[in-house]
Enzyme design. Sequence first.
Site, short mmCIF file in Angstrom:
data_model
loop_
_atom_site.label_atom_id
_atom_site.label_comp_id
_atom_site.label_asym_id
_atom_site.label_seq_id
_atom_site.Cartn_x
_atom_site.Cartn_y
_atom_site.Cartn_z
N SER A 215 0.80 -1.23 0.00
CA SER A 215 0.00 0.00 0.00
C SER A 215 0.84 1.29 0.00
O SER A 215 0.54 2.19 -0.78
CB SER A 215 -0.97 0.02 1.18
OG SER A 215 -1.93 -0.98 1.00
N LYS A 264 -9.51 -6.20 10.80
CA LYS A 264 -10.68 -5.65 10.11
C LYS A 264 -11.94 -5.65 10.99
O LYS A 264 -12.74 -4.72 10.92
CB LYS A 264 -10.92 -6.39 8.80
CG LYS A 264 -9.82 -6.08 7.78
CD LYS A 264 -10.15 -6.63 6.41
CE LYS A 264 -9.09 -6.19 5.41
NZ LYS A 264 -9.44 -6.54 4.04
N ASP A 301 -13.56 -3.02 0.28
CA ASP A 301 -13.00 -4.22 -0.37
C ASP A 301 -13.84 -4.63 -1.57
O ASP A 301 -13.32 -4.87 -2.66
CB ASP A 301 -12.97 -5.39 0.63
CG ASP A 301 -11.76 -5.32 1.55
OD1 ASP A 301 -10.80 -4.62 1.19
OD2 ASP A 301 -11.79 -5.94 2.62
N GLY A 327 -15.39 -20.15 -0.68
CA GLY A 327 -14.82 -19.62 0.55
C GLY A 327 -15.81 -18.72 1.27
O GLY A 327 -16.57 -17.99 0.63
N ARG A 352 -15.39 -25.09 2.64
CA ARG A 352 -14.99 -26.37 3.26
C ARG A 352 -15.81 -26.60 4.53
O ARG A 352 -16.37 -27.66 4.73
CB ARG A 352 -13.48 -26.32 3.58
CG ARG A 352 -12.99 -27.49 4.36
CD ARG A 352 -11.51 -27.35 4.65
NE ARG A 352 -11.20 -26.15 5.46
CZ ARG A 352 -10.00 -25.83 5.88
NH1 ARG A 352 -8.97 -26.59 5.54
NH2 ARG A 352 -9.80 -24.74 6.59
N THR A 353 -15.89 -25.57 5.37
CA THR A 353 -16.70 -25.71 6.59
C THR A 353 -18.11 -25.22 6.27
O THR A 353 -18.36 -24.01 6.17
CB THR A 353 -16.06 -24.87 7.73
OG1 THR A 353 -14.66 -25.18 7.77
CG2 THR A 353 -16.70 -25.15 9.06
N ARG A 356 -19.99 -22.58 8.46
CA ARG A 356 -19.51 -21.19 8.36
C ARG A 356 -20.23 -20.48 7.21
O ARG A 356 -20.66 -19.34 7.33
CB ARG A 356 -17.99 -21.20 8.12
CG ARG A 356 -17.34 -19.88 8.39
CD ARG A 356 -15.84 -19.99 8.25
NE ARG A 356 -15.19 -18.73 8.57
CZ ARG A 356 -13.91 -18.48 8.34
NH1 ARG A 356 -13.14 -19.42 7.80
NH2 ARG A 356 -13.39 -17.33 8.64
N TYR A 418 -3.05 -13.63 -5.47
CA TYR A 418 -2.22 -13.02 -6.53
C TYR A 418 -0.76 -13.42 -6.47
O TYR A 418 0.10 -12.83 -7.13
CB TYR A 418 -2.39 -11.50 -6.59
CG TYR A 418 -2.02 -10.78 -5.32
CD1 TYR A 418 -0.70 -10.41 -5.07
CD2 TYR A 418 -2.97 -10.46 -4.38
CE1 TYR A 418 -0.36 -9.74 -3.92
CE2 TYR A 418 -2.65 -9.80 -3.22
CZ TYR A 418 -1.33 -9.44 -3.00
OH TYR A 418 -1.00 -8.79 -1.84
P1 ATR Z 1 -9.84 -14.36 4.65
O1 ATR Z 1 -10.17 -13.25 5.59
O2 ATR Z 1 -8.65 -14.08 3.80
O3 ATR Z 1 -11.02 -14.83 3.86
P2 ATR Z 1 -10.17 -16.57 6.45
O4 ATR Z 1 -11.27 -15.85 7.15
O5 ATR Z 1 -9.18 -17.30 7.28
O6 ATR Z 1 -9.32 -15.58 5.57
O7 ATR Z 1 -10.81 -17.55 5.35
C1 ATR Z 1 -10.06 -18.39 4.58
C2 ATR Z 1 -10.97 -19.16 3.62
O8 ATR Z 1 -10.18 -20.12 2.92
C3 ATR Z 1 -12.07 -19.88 4.32
O9 ATR Z 1 -13.19 -19.97 3.46
C4 ATR Z 1 -11.45 -21.27 4.51
O10 ATR Z 1 -12.36 -22.32 4.68
P3 ATR Z 1 -12.86 -22.73 6.17
O11 ATR Z 1 -13.97 -21.78 6.49
O12 ATR Z 1 -13.33 -24.12 6.02
O13 ATR Z 1 -11.67 -22.59 7.07
C5 ATR Z 1 -10.72 -21.43 3.18
N1 ATR Z 1 -9.66 -22.42 3.26
C6 ATR Z 1 -8.45 -22.29 3.85
N2 ATR Z 1 -7.74 -23.43 3.72
C7 ATR Z 1 -8.54 -24.32 3.05
C8 ATR Z 1 -8.39 -25.67 2.59
N3 ATR Z 1 -7.25 -26.35 2.81
N4 ATR Z 1 -9.40 -26.24 1.91
C9 ATR Z 1 -10.56 -25.56 1.67
N5 ATR Z 1 -10.75 -24.28 2.07
C10 ATR Z 1 -9.77 -23.67 2.75
#
Ligand code: ATR
Length: 459
Positions: A215, A264, A301, A327, A352-353, A356, A418
Amino acid sequence: MDLILASQSKTRQHILSCARIIAKAVSPQIDEENITISLIAEKASPRDIADTLAEHKAKKVSVKNPLSWVLGCDQVLAFEGKVFGKPKTQEDLRQSLIRLSGKTHRLITANVLYHNTEPMWRHISVNHMSMHPMTATEIETYVEKQWPDAQYSAGGYYFEKTPHLFSEVRGNWFDIMGLSIGPITEYLNQHITETVFKAPKIAAVLGHPIAHSKSPRMHGHWLKTNKISGSYTAIDIPPGLLSQTVQVLIGAGVMGFNVTLPYKEDALALADYQTPRAKAIGAANTLIIDLKGKITADNTDGYGFITNLKDKSSDWLPQAGPALVLGAGGASRAILVSLIEAGVPKIYLSNRTHQRAKDVALQLSPLIEVIDWEDKERYLSMVTTVVNTTSLGMIGKPPLEIDLSSINSKATVTDLVYTPLETPFLVQARSFGCSVVGGLECCFTKPFLDLKHGLERAP
Ligand code: ATR
């Protein structure tokens, strides 16, 4: 105007350049230490010491350059009637911190302008700096980390690098850095130049860690090319200290902040006002300070993301069809809110989760349908926008495993990752004829928009 700065200080040169003032830097070569010693022996006040040193510097250079305007500056740290110099040893630094810790000292910045070997103008600013009490361990850690840089600064600290050491500051950022740019621009405008100089505004990006942030460079470039009087810096804030450090920085006149990980959510919580989109996203990336010091939290954002998407993929139409978002973390929320605002009719959200994603959908909009992580490929043919907001595919992280063979070739595909510049996910999308937009483009556009947005709204 022919202006000479009687100093080799990079910081002072930088402050002038922030105000778009062109000045040659010349070292005044005065014996600062001996002059200070004799002034102290004569019982001169800290204020007089700073003023006399600034004058000596300006005069020395003016004698050799009588036709030029010469600016001399000096800064003195005053505490309990005594002047604190730059620490010469680690022990000096330790003793300085022990004495200043938990107390208020003054940073006095003197500025003197010479012309034709005569003093024409002078200004002294007094900044009141209150330090938090520091434990012996904190002092030791500071000495270990900050030495040898600390030896170049009175008292051994750099406010701009460690504002969290302070509990309250009454002063001005640039005065504290060693040059009173506000009063200087005023004098130049009234008495010397045709050009109207503006005192620079100061903004900062806050995070932890922050060293990696692009930045400051991007904003620096943007300020320069748009000829805006301003400075933008990155500040690392240790955990737990965001709120109080923001207040300290506001006390020093900082007018706006960008906020990055991990702050944030905290940034949203500390604000006096929240924009509806920041509230919906549950996080802020921009804090705007009004004239009364009140904080408005915004989240740009998604705004930067959409602007960039429209820019780089000219035939992207949000209304054309549903979107698939991968995600459901912090970044995802901003993207989801902005896609809905832009008019995307429906969003399939896959994470994945699963729970969430469910929570996010429930909180944000009924237009979001949560689908299983294992099922994401089944939706590829139905959507016209695909966004990866996970960290998968980033250098050092696991790959994003997805087979795009069923994707609609008219879809626009984008990735917030990126590094690498073009992720395997985007390479694959391109091979199926999709329009792709890289994460770096988002990252480049966004901070410009953040600051522009901030400055436009700032008083
Ligand atoms: P950010 O603020 O950058 O979004 P975050 O809140 O930690 O960071 O979120 C990371 C995202 O990447 C989440 O959607 C996470 O999935 P989970 O909610 O299941 O944790 C996803 N992510 C990270 N590692 C992963 C993996 N190995 N496989 C699938 N999803 C993954």
